[in-house]
Design a protein around this motif. Structure first.
Motif, PDB file in Angstrom:
ATOM      1  N   ALA A   1       0.823  -1.211   0.000  1.00 15.57           N
ATOM      2  CA  ALA A   1       0.000   0.000   0.000  1.00 15.57           C
ATOM      3  C   ALA A   1       0.858   1.263   0.000  1.00 15.57           C
ATOM      4  O   ALA A   1       0.475   2.281  -0.582  1.00 15.57           O
ATOM      5  CB  ALA A   1      -0.933   0.002   1.208  1.00 15.57           C
ATOM      6  N   LEU A   2       2.014   1.207   0.635  1.00 17.72           N
ATOM      7  CA  LEU A   2       2.871   2.384   0.757  1.00 17.72           C
ATOM      8  C   LEU A   2       3.815   2.572  -0.422  1.00 17.72           C
ATOM      9  O   LEU A   2       4.312   3.684  -0.632  1.00 17.72           O
ATOM     10  CB  LEU A   2       3.693   2.308   2.050  1.00 17.72           C
ATOM     11  N   ALA A   3       4.072   1.532  -1.194  1.00 17.79           N
ATOM     12  CA  ALA A   3       5.038   1.615  -2.288  1.00 17.79           C
ATOM     13  C   ALA A   3       4.777   2.785  -3.239  1.00 17.79           C
ATOM     14  O   ALA A   3       5.707   3.508  -3.581  1.00 17.79           O
ATOM     15  CB  ALA A   3       5.099   0.291  -3.043  1.00 17.79           C
ATOM     16  N   PRO A   4       3.537   3.041  -3.652  1.00 18.62           N
ATOM     17  CA  PRO A   4       3.310   4.164  -4.571  1.00 18.62           C
ATOM     18  C   PRO A   4       3.607   5.534  -3.952  1.00 18.62           C
ATOM     19  O   PRO A   4       3.847   6.497  -4.667  1.00 18.62           O
ATOM     20  CB  PRO A   4       1.822   4.066  -4.919  1.00 18.62           C
ATOM     21  N   LEU A   5       3.616   5.639  -2.639  1.00 15.34           N
ATOM     22  CA  LEU A   5       3.878   6.923  -1.980  1.00 15.34           C
ATOM     23  C   LEU A   5       5.362   7.231  -1.897  1.00 15.34           C
ATOM     24  O   LEU A   5       5.750   8.359  -1.609  1.00 15.34           O
ATOM     25  CB  LEU A   5       3.299   6.914  -0.561  1.00 15.34           C
ATOM     26  N   ASP A   6       6.200   6.239  -2.119  1.00 18.81           N
ATOM     27  CA  ASP A   6       7.640   6.397  -1.976  1.00 18.81           C
ATOM     28  C   ASP A   6       8.204   7.343  -3.027  1.00 18.81           C
ATOM     29  O   ASP A   6       9.060   8.159  -2.735  1.00 18.81           O
ATOM     30  CB  ASP A   6       8.300   5.020  -2.055  1.00 18.81           C
ATOM     31  N   GLY A   7       7.748   7.216  -4.262  1.00 18.26           N
ATOM     32  CA  GLY A   7       8.255   8.081  -5.312  1.00 18.26           C
ATOM     33  C   GLY A   7       9.528   7.571  -5.955  1.00 18.26           C
ATOM     34  O   GLY A   7       9.988   8.122  -6.941  1.00 18.26           O
ATOM     35  N   ASN A   8      10.131   6.526  -5.446  1.00 19.75           N
ATOM     36  CA  ASN A   8      11.347   5.969  -6.017  1.00 19.75           C
ATOM     37  C   ASN A   8      10.989   4.639  -6.678  1.00 19.75           C
ATOM     38  O   ASN A   8      10.649   3.677  -6.002  1.00 19.75           O
ATOM     39  CB  ASN A   8      12.393   5.754  -4.921  1.00 19.75           C
ATOM     40  N   PRO A   9      11.053   4.560  -8.030  1.00 16.17           N
ATOM     41  CA  PRO A   9      10.638   3.327  -8.716  1.00 16.17           C
ATOM     42  C   PRO A   9      11.422   2.100  -8.280  1.00 16.17           C
ATOM     43  O   PRO A   9      10.887   1.009  -8.241  1.00 16.17           O
ATOM     44  CB  PRO A   9      10.877   3.623 -10.199  1.00 16.17           C
ATOM     45  N   ASP A  10      12.708   2.272  -7.922  1.00 17.39           N
ATOM     46  CA  ASP A  10      13.487   1.123  -7.461  1.00 17.39           C
ATOM     47  C   ASP A  10      12.926   0.562  -6.170  1.00 17.39           C
ATOM     48  O   ASP A  10      12.873  -0.633  -5.961  1.00 17.39           O
ATOM     49  CB  ASP A  10      14.954   1.514  -7.243  1.00 17.39           C
ATOM     50  N   HIS A  11      12.467   1.425  -5.281  1.00 20.74           N
ATOM     51  CA  HIS A  11      11.910   0.977  -4.003  1.00 20.74           C
ATOM     52  C   HIS A  11      10.571   0.304  -4.215  1.00 20.74           C
ATOM     53  O   HIS A  11      10.218  -0.606  -3.497  1.00 20.74           O
ATOM     54  CB  HIS A  11      11.757   2.149  -3.038  1.00 20.74           C
ATOM     55  N   GLN A  12       9.817   0.745  -5.201  1.00 22.23           N
ATOM     56  CA  GLN A  12       8.524   0.117  -5.460  1.00 22.23           C
ATOM     57  C   GLN A  12       8.717  -1.322  -5.927  1.00 22.23           C
ATOM     58  O   GLN A  12       7.902  -2.176  -5.645  1.00 22.23           O
ATOM     59  CB  GLN A  12       7.743   0.922  -6.494  1.00 22.23           C
ATOM     60  N   GLN A  13       9.813  -1.591  -6.596  1.00 19.79           N
ATOM     61  CA  GLN A  13      10.048  -2.951  -7.069  1.00 19.79           C
ATOM     62  C   GLN A  13      10.501  -3.877  -5.957  1.00 19.79           C
ATOM     63  O   GLN A  13      10.084  -5.012  -5.887  1.00 19.79           O
ATOM     64  CB  GLN A  13      11.099  -2.941  -8.177  1.00 19.79           C
ATOM     65  N   ASP A  14      11.362  -3.396  -5.066  1.00 16.31           N
ATOM     66  CA  ASP A  14      11.877  -4.314  -4.047  1.00 16.31           C
ATOM     67  C   ASP A  14      11.205  -4.157  -2.695  1.00 16.31           C
ATOM     68  O   ASP A  14      11.532  -4.856  -1.756  1.00 16.31           O
ATOM     69  CB  ASP A  14      13.396  -4.205  -3.907  1.00 16.31           C
TER      70      ASP A  14
END
Length: 141
Positions: free
Chosen positions: A106-119
């Motif tokens: 749920a929080l991945a899209p709020l991160d703003g860093n595409p690399d973090h959304q993947q891992d």
């Protein structure tokens, strides 16, 4: 004292153990910490409830599952005993792991860093930015 969402949650006899832990954390944690009670999440078709969620900037996130009464494990099966007797329950470890995974998604899209959304990492995420979306998740439940 931690900032709480909701500020004064409603507890019942069934959630008395959660209330005890909530009050201890509320008073023990520093001002910059955000403390949530009963965060509801949906991950695909599964629904998850996080009993207590701690967001601590520059430290991390804690997903806490609270159980009251007496807990036992017999041959890998968890049981909870209370005034109504002993009954089988889902593993609190499995419960908190699936809720933490749903929170991470749920929080991945709020991160703003595409690399973090993947891992799945959210190390650079501003935890204060999470307060509003999580409060909205709680209200929608």
């Amino acid at each position: 004292m931690a900032r709480c969402y909701p500020q004064d949650p409603e507890f019942t006899e069934k959630t008395a153990a959660e209330q005890k832990v909530f009050e201890i954390l509320r008073h023990a944690l520093p001002d910059e910490v955000l403390l949530f009670h009963s965060v509801q999440l949906r991950n695909q078709r599964a629904e998850h409830e996080i009993d207590l969620l701690v967001l601590w900037p520059h430290v991390g996130i804690a997903v806490i599952e609270v159980k009251g009464g007496r807990l036992t494990v017999e041959e890998g099966t968890w049981y909870q005993s209370d005034g109504k007797g002993k009954h089988r329950i889902q593993s609190p470890m499995a419960q908190v792991q699936s809720a933490a995974h749903a929170l991470k998604q749920a929080l991945a899209p709020l991160d703003g860093n595409p690399d973090h959304q993947q891992d799945g990492r959210c190390g650079v995420l501003s935890l204060y930015r999470l307060a509003e979306p999580l409060q909205l998740c709680r209200r929608a439940a």
